[in-house]
Scaffold this motif. Structure first.
Motif, PDB file in Angstrom:
ATOM      1  N   ALA A 127       0.863  -1.184   0.000  1.00  0.00           N
ATOM      2  CA  ALA A 127       0.000   0.000   0.000  1.00  0.00           C
ATOM      3  C   ALA A 127       0.899   1.232   0.000  1.00  0.00           C
ATOM      4  CB  ALA A 127      -0.886  -0.004   1.241  1.00  0.00           C
ATOM      5  N   VAL A 128       0.393   2.357  -0.564  1.00  0.00           N
ATOM      6  CA  VAL A 128       1.227   3.567  -0.681  1.00  0.00           C
ATOM      7  C   VAL A 128       0.455   4.799  -0.224  1.00  0.00           C
ATOM      8  CG1 VAL A 128       2.512   5.076  -2.260  1.00  0.00           C
ATOM      9  CG2 VAL A 128       2.468   2.608  -2.676  1.00  0.00           C
ATOM     10  N   PHE A 129       1.077   5.564   0.710  1.00  0.00           N
ATOM     11  CA  PHE A 129       0.575   6.891   1.051  1.00  0.00           C
ATOM     12  C   PHE A 129       1.523   7.912   0.433  1.00  0.00           C
ATOM     13  CE2 PHE A 129       0.886  10.761   3.580  1.00  0.00           C
ATOM     14  CZ  PHE A 129      -0.432  11.144   3.690  1.00  0.00           C
ATOM     15  N   THR A 130       0.966   8.890  -0.321  1.00  0.00           N
ATOM     16  CA  THR A 130       1.781   9.978  -0.876  1.00  0.00           C
ATOM     17  C   THR A 130       1.074  11.297  -0.633  1.00  0.00           C
ATOM     18  OG1 THR A 130       2.074   8.508  -2.764  1.00  0.00           O
ATOM     19  CG2 THR A 130       3.063  10.687  -2.918  1.00  0.00           C
ATOM     20  N   PRO A 131       1.752  12.286  -0.056  1.00  0.00           N
ATOM     21  CA  PRO A 131       1.079  13.570   0.118  1.00  0.00           C
ATOM     22  C   PRO A 131       1.045  14.375  -1.169  1.00  0.00           C
ATOM     23  CG  PRO A 131       3.018  13.390   1.564  1.00  0.00           C
ATOM     24  CD  PRO A 131       3.098  12.288   0.543  1.00  0.00           C
ATOM     25  N   SER A 132      -0.121  14.925  -1.466  1.00  0.00           N
ATOM     26  CA  SER A 132      -0.200  16.019  -2.433  1.00  0.00           C
ATOM     27  C   SER A 132      -0.237  17.307  -1.603  1.00  0.00           C
ATOM     28  CB  SER A 132      -1.434  15.867  -3.318  1.00  0.00           C
ATOM     29  OG  SER A 132      -1.449  16.895  -4.293  1.00  0.00           O
ATOM     30  N   SER A 133      -0.738  18.378  -2.168  1.00  0.00           N
ATOM     31  CA  SER A 133      -0.607  19.689  -1.517  1.00  0.00           C
ATOM     32  C   SER A 133      -1.692  20.617  -2.017  1.00  0.00           C
ATOM     33  CB  SER A 133       0.769  20.254  -1.882  1.00  0.00           C
ATOM     34  OG  SER A 133       0.828  21.646  -1.724  1.00  0.00           O
ATOM     35  N   ILE A 134      -1.949  21.694  -1.241  1.00  0.00           N
ATOM     36  CA  ILE A 134      -2.816  22.760  -1.759  1.00  0.00           C
ATOM     37  C   ILE A 134      -2.176  23.385  -2.999  1.00  0.00           C
ATOM     38  CG2 ILE A 134      -4.030  23.335   0.373  1.00  0.00           C
ATOM     39  CD1 ILE A 134      -1.985  25.647   0.788  1.00  0.00           C
ATOM     40  N   GLY A 135      -0.860  23.147  -3.169  1.00  0.00           N
ATOM     41  CA  GLY A 135      -0.167  23.628  -4.365  1.00  0.00           C
ATOM     42  C   GLY A 135      -0.592  22.904  -5.630  1.00  0.00           C
ATOM     43  N   ALA A 136      -1.429  21.872  -5.505  1.00  0.00           N
ATOM     44  CA  ALA A 136      -1.963  21.186  -6.690  1.00  0.00           C
ATOM     45  C   ALA A 136      -3.050  22.027  -7.368  1.00  0.00           C
ATOM     46  CB  ALA A 136      -2.526  19.825  -6.303  1.00  0.00           C
TER      47      ALA A 136
END
Ligand code: NAD
Length: 351
Positions: free
Chosen positions: A136-145
């Protein structure tokens, strides 16, 4: 924090399926967690929280930079090297990867090509290993998306994004890649769009919201801060204990409730430099703030939302922040003041 057991990726060799990801780990069938970019602002606190929850040995901390192995397994791991990730996953019998290695927004504008290569390249490497090894993978995105074309106030979970920064471009591509690996291969990918994160343990890594950390250090040490964003620049923010809890709770969430996966809007407070200075002045009345605007970081901030709507995260996995501006400010100042007193005490000559 929820009390549900950790749900790592698949336990066999086959690609992760949603059903297998939902199996609680039991007895001998314990899979470890690998954290990449673990020496960074989030990683330092996420590793500590994961170890407190699942045990020191269950969490492998990795980064380009050396990390102490005093509290659990640690290794130097360059995520640009897919084979090295694969070796680490096999050696430590990893079931879940928290992929934090990245180049942050302000640094990405200085070195856009490198940011593209690291942010996209390392994520693809992690996703490929996850597909082959059933992680399983957790990756953060951002409000910068989000870019200037997105609705800036109450930015919905699903809306036009079209960011104008290299950082944002890599974050949107990362969200889509994670969804792709879930839809096409069944990899259990999950992520959040973090707002600016405020913390006291590790220094921030070159983001546009770094001022909201620096201001506390300067307030405690010098009573004064020169801010690189305009006084009225409003952005979403979050205190690190909430950010770390969000990652763990999302990875533990019942997958059948997740309509979205990559990546959930989450927020805790809306902050401007002026508002933050005012909150600090309630504790340190003599604190002064001045402004010396950095046009690059101001332009990035002006392209981001002023308030995101995190109702999807609240509905689908029960997201709920615990720290508002006042609670976060009080805790930051107390912890940094204690540390400053200890530093002075340590420097005092023996009586
Ligand atoms: P950070 O810059 O503090 O840490 C990133 C770590 O990644 C560093 O320790 C660095 O040495 C490591 N790294 C860089 N390239 C690497 C590579 N090739 N292989 C292995 N490690 C490598 O970043 P952070 O603030 O901890 O952010 C982690 C993630 O969260 C990033 O994806 C970031 O975009 C995201 N995020 C952070 C914030 C924030 O305010 N901190 C906000 C939104 C999203």
């Amino acid at each position: 924090m929820t009390d549900t057991p950790h749900r790592p990726g698949a336990h066999g060799r086959a690609p992760t399926t949603i059903a297998s990801a939902a199996q609680p780990r039991t007895g001998q069938n314990v899979k470890r967690i690998l954290v990449t970019g673990a020496a960074g602002q989030i990683g330092v606190e996420l590793v500590a929280a994961l170890r407190a929850r699942y045990g020191d040995d269950a969490v492998v901390a990795s980064d380009l930079r050396p990390i102490s192995d005093d509290h659990g397994p640690a290794l130097i791991l360059d995520c640009s090297d897919a084979e090295a990730i694969d070796r680490a996953v096999r050696h430590y019998d990893v079931g879940t990867i928290y992929h934090l290695a990245a180049v942050l927004s302000a640094v990405a504008e200085q070195t856009p090509l490198r940011a593209y290569q690291i942010n996209i390249g390392t994520l693809l490497n992690v996703l490929e290993v996850a597909r082959e090894r059933g992680c399983a993978v957790f990756t953060p995105s951002s409000i910068g998306a989000f870019g200037p074309g997105a609705p800036r106030d109450g930015t919905p979970q699903d809306t036009i994004q079209r960011p104008t920064t290299m950082y944002g471009i890599t974050k949107v591509a990362g969200e889509l890649l994670c969804d792709y690996y879930h839809l096409k291969y069944g990899v259990d990918t999950r992520g959040v769009r973090y707002p600016g994160l405020i913390s006291h343990s590790a220094p921030p890594g070159g983001g546009t919201t770094d001022y909201a950390v620096d201001i506390f250090h300067h307030a405690v040490r010098h009573g004064h801060y020169t801010c690189f964003l305009r006084a009225d620049t409003q952005l979403d923010m979050m205190y690190m204990p909430d950010a770390v809890r969000a990652a763990i709770e999302l990875m533990e969430a019942d997958p059948s409730r997740l309509r979205h996966r990559n990546a959930f809007n989450i927020t805790a407070m809306q902050v401007t430099p002026a508002r933050l200075a005012e909150a600090i002045r309630k504790h340190l009345p003599g604190f002064r703030i001045e402004y010396d605007i950095d046009p690059v970081r101001q332009a990035i901030a002006d392209s981001w939302p002023i308030r995101i709507d995190d109702s999807a995260a609240r509905a689908e996995w029960g997201w709920q922040p615990r720290y508002d501006l006042e609670a976060m400010t009080a805790d930051m100042l107390e912890r940094l003041s204690v540390r400053a007193d200890q530093a002075v005490g340590a420097a005092d000559p023996p009586a």
